[in-house]
Design a protein around this motif. Structure first.
Motif, PDB file in Angstrom:
ATOM      1  N   PRO A 280      53.133  63.039   8.513  1.00 51.45           N
ATOM      2  CA  PRO A 280      53.410  64.211   7.934  1.00 51.45           C
ATOM      3  C   PRO A 280      52.790  64.968   6.567  1.00 51.45           C
ATOM      4  CG  PRO A 280      54.819  61.989   6.310  1.00 51.45           C
ATOM      5  CD  PRO A 280      53.315  61.503   7.050  1.00 51.45           C
ATOM      6  N   ASN A 281      53.337  65.882   6.930  1.00 53.46           N
ATOM      7  CA  ASN A 281      53.332  66.905   5.776  1.00 53.46           C
ATOM      8  C   ASN A 281      51.466  67.314   6.021  1.00 53.46           C
ATOM      9  OD1 ASN A 281      56.071  67.322   5.208  1.00 53.46           O
ATOM     10  ND2 ASN A 281      55.775  66.838   3.781  1.00 53.46           N
TER      11      ASN A 281
ATOM     12  N   GLY B 171      47.967  69.165   5.765  1.00 50.34           N
ATOM     13  CA  GLY B 171      47.467  70.018   5.159  1.00 50.34           C
ATOM     14  C   GLY B 171      46.012  70.837   5.378  1.00 50.34           C
TER      15      GLY B 171
ATOM     16  N   ALA C   4      50.233  65.739  -3.930  1.00 54.02           N
ATOM     17  CA  ALA C   4      51.139  65.362  -2.784  1.00 54.02           C
ATOM     18  C   ALA C   4      51.513  64.447  -2.048  1.00 54.02           C
ATOM     19  CB  ALA C   4      50.602  66.733  -1.556  1.00 54.02           C
TER      20      ALA C   4
ATOM     21  N   VAL D 286      50.366  76.325   7.699  1.00 53.54           N
ATOM     22  CA  VAL D 286      50.431  76.399   6.090  1.00 53.54           C
ATOM     23  C   VAL D 286      49.088  77.497   6.501  1.00 53.54           C
ATOM     24  CG1 VAL D 286      48.872  74.462   4.822  1.00 53.54           C
ATOM     25  CG2 VAL D 286      50.442  73.541   6.954  1.00 53.54           C
TER      26      VAL D 286
ATOM     27  N   GLY E   2      52.799  70.645  -1.357  1.00 55.71           N
ATOM     28  CA  GLY E   2      53.125  69.552  -0.755  1.00 55.71           C
ATOM     29  C   GLY E   2      52.837  68.724   0.611  1.00 55.71           C
ATOM     30  N   TYR E   3      51.909  69.085   0.991  1.00 52.85           N
ATOM     31  CA  TYR E   3      50.870  69.511   2.060  1.00 52.85           C
ATOM     32  C   TYR E   3      49.963  67.940   1.883  1.00 52.85           C
ATOM     33  CZ  TYR E   3      53.215  72.480   4.655  1.00 52.85           C
ATOM     34  OH  TYR E   3      54.563  73.376   5.007  1.00 52.85           O
TER      35      TYR E   3
END
Lengths: 340, 320
Positions: free
Chosen positions: A136-137, A139, A157, A228, A257-258
């Motif tokens: 997830p998340n 970057g 992160a 992003v 938070g990436y």
């Protein structure tokens, strides 16, 4: 005045961007010294991208004020449809300035950035996409394990995954040849190389898909999702190429938070500014029209030459060594750095 | 592998972009039929821009997959330093796609967008900026008076009615000749133009001593990057014909759509009228890049570069 109807208004569909857009940043101000082989290296890079990318892409090349020989070659590559979008900038906007442009304007869902000296190997995209799909998340995802933590251990992160039962944190030691290649790419000395060989890299496993990803990513090459990329710009810029500025990208991504992640194997190689036998052997596997007869040794001064021996002798004196290096920088600045 | 130190790392500053980016989108796929004179129109447009723009600016050109003749002309202008940023697209991404590229990437705080068939007269940028900087929440300022459907500037009128200190006047303020010039450029007959002229009126707004008409057009306008970026990405799946969505979005968001009271730009269309412009604009101006430094003399530069190269070889190359 307008006469007749513009044929563009007949409802023909406009071009729809591919899922992946790749952006290369080029700065070759002259064809001597440090940059003597840079144009050939760029051609190798483009050939490796087209040969080793298993899905259709849009390729953007941002030229940050290169010399006319390079401009001419880029136009040839564009006309040969090796480049989809070719951006010429009269000024060197710096690496971060070019990022601001690239991250802001590319319409693709995923944006892959690379310096102009990165060789792409088979599997680079699939391995990167596996990580993008598993975690997830996302970057930044690089297709080479990251040895140097640009966040100096302050990245946060990834910590949100520590308590998640779907993920496991571990460490591994990359194979010696991967470390060697990385060290060669950055021109590391023996001491630095030894420290990298002794280094265990942290990685995370997504237990559902059994996908591993090293914690960290590199500025040399990475994929960043468009949403992003749009969030992190504008990045502050004042210098052409300086760590204090390029790392603002990492800090912003981490603060948002990436994740910074990378593959465990080296699917990309930093070619640097010199063509060596290892690179040539990989290039020979590519069925391209590039000529590979370039002799990598031709630019190196003979060890027996008077000039070489004189240079070695003079170089032992720090004051003379520093004097010549200051001239090197001074001449570059006088000849190629724009006045404000 | 990396040998030596990249000299770019010694650059401790990069040029700051100008505050204003003038951005032009071009699309001339061939030089026949509708586009037979389009390259000449483009030359006239850029020539008038270079001659009539006195404020500092960077010129960005987005070429949406034009033919080689147009590409060569643009590259020549780039190499002469007349274009600061040139973007060549191998695909026609449509006007919306071009706008997305341009409005996202223009480095200036202010973007002056124009189609490639616009003639610029002295004062166009100054007068547009005066309005942009005087009126609050400006969305688009076009550099000539014209009429557009009221639904695209309704929020401008709403603002004028509630804002203290705004003088609002309705009347036929645009001179017939100015109105006619623009309408004829669209390929409309004079008879039709007369009918349109007499059927409607303009709204003139005066605020803090600066006057502007309520209206704007997407073929040429000046805007703030921070404003236009709010409407991106523009979703347009056809090369043309959906451009009014930008007009609608800007109005709906409450930003003002305004024009200057005097004509500073002219729509050329795809055919040059004999009375338009100076034919000198059809050839590129002299090289504008500063090239008069002592060390830029070819012989001097080559010699200095050789010294630089020699030091690189001696001190940076691997000695193994």
């Amino acid at each position: 005045m307008r006469t007749g109807k513009n044929p563009s208004k007949t409802g023909v569909p406009a071009y729809s961007p591919k899922q992946l857009g790749m952006a290369l940043l080029v700065y070759i101000p002259f064809m001597e010294g440090y940059f003597r082989q840079s144009l050939d290296i760029l051609k190798y890079q483009i050939a490796s991208i087209h040969h080793h990318t298993n899905q259709e892409i849009d390729l953007l090349l941002f030229d940050n004020g290169s010399c006319s020989e390079v401009v001419d070659e880029l136009i040839k590559l564009y006309n040969a449809q090796k480049i989809d979008w070719l951006v010429f900038s009269q000024h060197n906007l710096g690496k971060v300035g070019a990022w601001n442009w690239i991250f802001g304007s590319m319409p693709n869902q995923l944006i892959c950035y690379a310096d102009s000296d990165v060789f792409f190997r088979q599997g680079w995209l699939n391995s990167s996409l596996e990580i993008i799909q598993a975690f997830p998340n996302i970057g930044m995802v690089s297709a080479q394990p990251t040895f140097h933590d640009v966040l100096d251990g302050k990245g946060k992160a990834h910590l949100f995954l520590e308590g998640d039962q779907n993920f496991r944190f571990s460490k591994y030691r990359p194979k010696g040849e991967i470390v060697d290649e990385y060290c060669q790419g950055i021109g590391a000395d023996d001491e630095l190389s030894a420290s990298f060989h002794d280094m265990d890299l942290p990685y995370i496993t997504d237990l559902q898909s059994n996908t591993n990803a090293v914690v960290g990513a590199t500025h040399m090459q990475f994929i960043i999702p468009k949403e992003v990329a749009r969030q992190v710009i504008p990045l502050p810029v004042s210098k052409a190429l300086h760590r204090s500025e390029t790392t603002t990208l990492d800090r912003k991504i981490d603060e948002l938070g990436y994740l910074h992640l990378s593959t465990q194997k080296n699917y990309v190689m930093h070619m640097g500014n010199t063509i060596n036998e290892k690179l040539l052997s990989e290039m020979r596997e590519i069925d391209g029209s590039l000529k590979l007869e370039e002799n990598p040794e031709k630019m190196i001064l003979s060890k027996r030459s008077v000039m070489f021996r004189l240079a070695l002798r003079l170089g032992r004196k720090p004051s003379i060594n520093n004097f010549f290096l200051r001239i090197y920088d001074f001449l570059y600045r006088v000849l190629y750095v724009e006045n404000q | 592998m990396r040998d030596g130190q990249n000299p770019a790392k010694s650059i401790d500053h990069v040029p700051r972009p100008e505050k204003i980016t003038v951005a032009i989108a071009t699309y001339i796929p061939y030089l026949k039929g509708y586009y037979a004179e389009s390259l000449e129109v483009l030359k006239l447009s850029l020539g008038s821009l270079w001659e009539s723009t006195r404020l500092p600016y960077d010129l960005l050109v987005f070429d949406n997959h034009s033919c080689h003749e147009v590409q060569d002309y643009l590259l020549n202008a780039y190499e002469r330093g007349l274009i600061q940023y040139l973007l060549l697209s191998d695909k026609n991404v449509g006007k919306g796609g071009a706008w997305n590229f341009i409005f996202q990437s223009s480095p200036g705080e202010v973007i002056a967008y124009s189609d490639s068939d616009i003639y610029f007269s002295p004062g166009w940028l100054e007068q547009s900026l005066k309005i942009l900087e005087t009126f609050p929440n400006p969305g688009m300022v076009t550099s000539r008076p014209l009429r557009s459907p009221e639904e695209y500037y309704s929020k401008t009128l709403e603002w004028a009615e509630r804002q203290e200190g705004v003088k609002v006047e309705q009347g036929r303020f645009i001179p017939w000749e100015v109105f006619l010039e623009h309408i004829l450029s669209l390929g409309v007959s004079e008879e039709q133009a007369r009918e349109w002229y007499e059927s409607k009126q303009e709204w003139r707004l005066t605020y803090k001593g600066v006057s502007a008409f309520a209206s704007a057009a997407h073929f040429q306008f000046v805007t703030n990057k921070s404003v236009i970026q709010q409407f991106l990405p523009l979703e347009m799946d056809r090369p043309m014909g959906q451009v009014r969505s930008l007009d609608k979005l800007i109005n709906q968001a409450g930003y003002l759509r305004l024009t200057t009271c005097e004509p500073y730009v002219k729509h050329l269309g795809n055919k040059i009228e004999s009375k338009t412009g100076d034919k000198d604009h059809l050839s590129l101006p002299e090289k504008s890049i500063q090239n008069n430094r002592f060390w830029d003399l070819p012989l001097i530069k080559r010699s200095l570069l050789n010294v630089h190269d020699l030091i690189f070889k001696l001190y940076y190359q691997r000695r193994n």
